[in-house]
Design a protein around this motif. Structure first.
Motif, PDB file in Angstrom:
ATOM      1  N   GLN A  14       7.297  -2.910   3.595  1.00  0.00           N
ATOM      2  CA  GLN A  14       8.061  -2.125   4.567  1.00  0.00           C
ATOM      3  C   GLN A  14       7.657  -0.652   4.584  1.00  0.00           C
ATOM      4  OE1 GLN A  14      10.814  -3.444   6.404  1.00  0.00           O
ATOM      5  NE2 GLN A  14      10.205  -5.446   5.669  1.00  0.00           N
ATOM      6  N   GLN A  15       6.702  -0.261   3.742  1.00  0.00           N
ATOM      7  CA  GLN A  15       6.385   1.154   3.570  1.00  0.00           C
ATOM      8  C   GLN A  15       5.502   1.691   4.694  1.00  0.00           C
ATOM      9  OE1 GLN A  15       8.052   2.762   0.982  1.00  0.00           O
ATOM     10  NE2 GLN A  15       8.941   0.705   0.986  1.00  0.00           N
ATOM     11  N   GLN A  16       5.948   2.786   5.300  1.00  0.00           N
ATOM     12  CA  GLN A  16       5.177   3.462   6.336  1.00  0.00           C
ATOM     13  C   GLN A  16       4.339   4.544   5.667  1.00  0.00           C
ATOM     14  OE1 GLN A  16       7.880   4.641   9.455  1.00  0.00           O
ATOM     15  NE2 GLN A  16       8.061   2.538  10.158  1.00  0.00           N
ATOM     16  N   VAL A  17       3.164   4.125   5.220  1.00  0.00           N
ATOM     17  CA  VAL A  17       2.220   4.994   4.514  1.00  0.00           C
ATOM     18  C   VAL A  17       0.824   4.705   5.052  1.00  0.00           C
ATOM     19  CG1 VAL A  17       3.567   5.190   2.368  1.00  0.00           C
ATOM     20  CG2 VAL A  17       2.001   3.263   2.665  1.00  0.00           C
ATOM     21  N   ASP A  18      -0.130   5.523   4.655  1.00  0.00           N
ATOM     22  CA  ASP A  18      -1.514   5.253   5.052  1.00  0.00           C
ATOM     23  C   ASP A  18      -2.061   4.027   4.336  1.00  0.00           C
ATOM     24  OD1 ASP A  18      -1.651   7.458   6.792  1.00  0.00           O
ATOM     25  OD2 ASP A  18      -2.177   8.795   5.135  1.00  0.00           O
ATOM     26  N   VAL A  19      -1.815   3.952   3.013  1.00  0.00           N
ATOM     27  CA  VAL A  19      -2.359   2.858   2.201  1.00  0.00           C
ATOM     28  C   VAL A  19      -1.257   2.187   1.401  1.00  0.00           C
ATOM     29  CG1 VAL A  19      -3.802   2.317   0.180  1.00  0.00           C
ATOM     30  CG2 VAL A  19      -4.692   3.810   1.974  1.00  0.00           C
ATOM     31  N   VAL A  20      -1.222   0.866   1.487  1.00  0.00           N
ATOM     32  CA  VAL A  20      -0.409   0.046   0.599  1.00  0.00           C
ATOM     33  C   VAL A  20      -1.384  -0.600  -0.378  1.00  0.00           C
ATOM     34  CG1 VAL A  20       0.898  -2.106   0.450  1.00  0.00           C
ATOM     35  CG2 VAL A  20       1.473  -0.439   2.191  1.00  0.00           C
ATOM     36  N   VAL A  21      -1.093  -0.490  -1.659  1.00  0.00           N
ATOM     37  CA  VAL A  21      -1.936  -1.124  -2.671  1.00  0.00           C
ATOM     38  C   VAL A  21      -1.390  -2.518  -2.939  1.00  0.00           C
ATOM     39  CG1 VAL A  21      -2.806  -1.023  -5.036  1.00  0.00           C
ATOM     40  CG2 VAL A  21      -2.613   1.082  -3.682  1.00  0.00           C
ATOM     41  N   ASN A  22      -2.294  -3.487  -2.941  1.00  0.00           N
ATOM     42  CA  ASN A  22      -1.956  -4.880  -3.185  1.00  0.00           C
ATOM     43  C   ASN A  22      -2.367  -5.260  -4.596  1.00  0.00           C
ATOM     44  OD1 ASN A  22      -1.413  -7.613  -3.000  1.00  0.00           O
ATOM     45  ND2 ASN A  22      -3.267  -8.079  -1.834  1.00  0.00           N
ATOM     46  N   ALA A  23      -1.425  -5.794  -5.361  1.00  0.00           N
ATOM     47  CA  ALA A  23      -1.733  -6.362  -6.669  1.00  0.00           C
ATOM     48  C   ALA A  23      -2.304  -7.757  -6.401  1.00  0.00           C
ATOM     49  CB  ALA A  23      -0.479  -6.425  -7.531  1.00  0.00           C
ATOM     50  N   ALA A  24      -3.596  -7.788  -6.125  1.00  0.00           N
ATOM     51  CA  ALA A  24      -4.276  -8.990  -5.645  1.00  0.00           C
ATOM     52  C   ALA A  24      -4.760  -9.872  -6.788  1.00  0.00           C
ATOM     53  CB  ALA A  24      -5.480  -8.584  -4.790  1.00  0.00           C
ATOM     54  N   ASN A  25      -5.156 -11.086  -6.438  1.00  0.00           N
ATOM     55  CA  ASN A  25      -5.899 -11.889  -7.402  1.00  0.00           C
ATOM     56  C   ASN A  25      -7.379 -11.751  -7.042  1.00  0.00           C
ATOM     57  OD1 ASN A  25      -6.747 -14.076  -5.599  1.00  0.00           O
ATOM     58  ND2 ASN A  25      -4.619 -14.736  -5.653  1.00  0.00           N
ATOM     59  N   SER A  26      -8.246 -12.158  -7.923  1.00  0.00           N
ATOM     60  CA  SER A  26      -9.678 -11.897  -7.741  1.00  0.00           C
ATOM     61  C   SER A  26     -10.280 -12.584  -6.521  1.00  0.00           C
ATOM     62  CB  SER A  26     -10.459 -12.293  -8.998  1.00  0.00           C
ATOM     63  OG  SER A  26     -10.337 -13.674  -9.230  1.00  0.00           O
ATOM     64  N   SER A  27      -9.647 -13.637  -6.022  1.00  0.00           N
ATOM     65  CA  SER A  27     -10.190 -14.345  -4.855  1.00  0.00           C
ATOM     66  C   SER A  27     -10.067 -13.527  -3.580  1.00  0.00           C
ATOM     67  CB  SER A  27      -9.487 -15.688  -4.657  1.00  0.00           C
ATOM     68  OG  SER A  27      -8.208 -15.505  -4.064  1.00  0.00           O
ATOM     69  N   LEU A  28      -9.132 -12.586  -3.552  1.00  0.00           N
ATOM     70  CA  LEU A  28      -8.809 -11.792  -2.363  1.00  0.00           C
ATOM     71  C   LEU A  28      -8.239 -12.627  -1.220  1.00  0.00           C
ATOM     72  CD1 LEU A  28     -11.845  -9.334  -2.150  1.00  0.00           C
ATOM     73  CD2 LEU A  28      -9.532  -8.842  -2.960  1.00  0.00           C
ATOM     74  N   LEU A  29      -7.877 -13.858  -1.496  1.00  0.00           N
ATOM     75  CA  LEU A  29      -7.455 -14.750  -0.417  1.00  0.00           C
ATOM     76  C   LEU A  29      -5.958 -15.020  -0.410  1.00  0.00           C
ATOM     77  CD1 LEU A  29     -10.462 -17.246  -0.526  1.00  0.00           C
ATOM     78  CD2 LEU A  29     -10.161 -15.208   0.903  1.00  0.00           C
ATOM     79  N   GLY A  30      -5.190 -14.167  -1.041  1.00  0.00           N
ATOM     80  CA  GLY A  30      -3.746 -14.323  -1.066  1.00  0.00           C
ATOM     81  C   GLY A  30      -3.290 -15.050  -2.311  1.00  0.00           C
ATOM     82  N   GLY A  31      -2.016 -15.002  -2.549  1.00  0.00           N
ATOM     83  CA  GLY A  31      -1.455 -15.636  -3.736  1.00  0.00           C
ATOM     84  C   GLY A  31       0.050 -15.516  -3.707  1.00  0.00           C
ATOM     85  N   GLY A  32       0.646 -15.307  -4.870  1.00  0.00           N
ATOM     86  CA  GLY A  32       2.089 -15.165  -4.971  1.00  0.00           C
ATOM     87  C   GLY A  32       2.483 -13.710  -5.127  1.00  0.00           C
ATOM     88  N   GLY A  33       3.746 -13.459  -5.365  1.00  0.00           N
ATOM     89  CA  GLY A  33       4.248 -12.118  -5.629  1.00  0.00           C
ATOM     90  C   GLY A  33       3.895 -11.114  -4.538  1.00  0.00           C
TER      91      GLY A  33
END
Length: 188
Positions: A14-33
């Motif tokens: 919901q954050q209106q910012v320039d960059v949102v940082v994603n705590a991603a998994n190494s696949s970069l293809l989505g996951g949980g959390g």
């Protein structure tokens, strides 16, 4: 320029910012959390960008501690910077702590390269990756402060705000407590 570090309890999507940082998994293809929430809310544009990255430079996936940017799709941000945090293991704590700090440094560097002025971080690795919340907060706040204070040339130079968006009252309380502890230590 003075950069503000702020803490908010809320939803990073919901954050209106320039960059949102994603705590991603190494696949970069989505996951949980956080990763799953960002991909769901941001829509297929983020996944398409991630697939392009996987088809080119990041064919083997994104290494722990690194960061890469994509579109933000339908999020109210301009970009998503994906970073892969380490899984907490006591026997490799020192290496893991350095990789966690690298997530924040590399994410700020990627944001600076985009010309971002505002960045929102989750508590990287403090969820399913098992990092103890107080230690995750200490590493996050210390690393971001060091970058903003010039410890990483240029990475924080143009930032007006770095916002930690913390899911749940308990995580917010832990980050606030650690921030107060660190500020008290700086005043000594």
């Amino acid at each position: 320029m003075v950069t503000r570090i702020t803490l908010v309890e809320g939803d990073i999507t919901q954050q209106q910012v320039d960059v949102v940082v994603n705590a991603a998994n190494s696949s970069l293809l989505g996951g949980g959390g956080v990763d799953g929430a960002i991909h769901r809310k941001g829509g297929p544009e983020i996944l398409e960008d991630c697939r392009r990255l996987r088809a080119s430079h990041w064919g083997g996936g994104l290494a722990t501690g690194r960061a890469v940017a994509t579109t933000a799709g339908r999020l109210p941000a301009r970009w998503v910077v994906h970073t892969v945090g380490p899984v907490f293991l006591e026997e490799t704590y020192e290496e893991g702590a350095e990789l966690l700090a690298s997530c924040y440094r590399e994410s700020l560097r990627a944001a600076a390269e985009l010309g971002a002025r505002t960045v929102a971080f989750p508590a990287v690795s403090a969820g399913v990756y098992g990092w103890p919340p107080a230690d995750a907060a200490r590493i996050a706040l210390t690393t971001v402060s060091e970058v903003l204070d010039g410890g990483d040339a240029g990475a924080g130079a143009e930032l007006a705000e770095v916002r930690f968006v913390l899911f749940g009252a308990e995580t917010y309380r832990v980050f606030e407590s650690v921030r107060e502890e660190l500020l008290g230590r700086d005043e000594d």
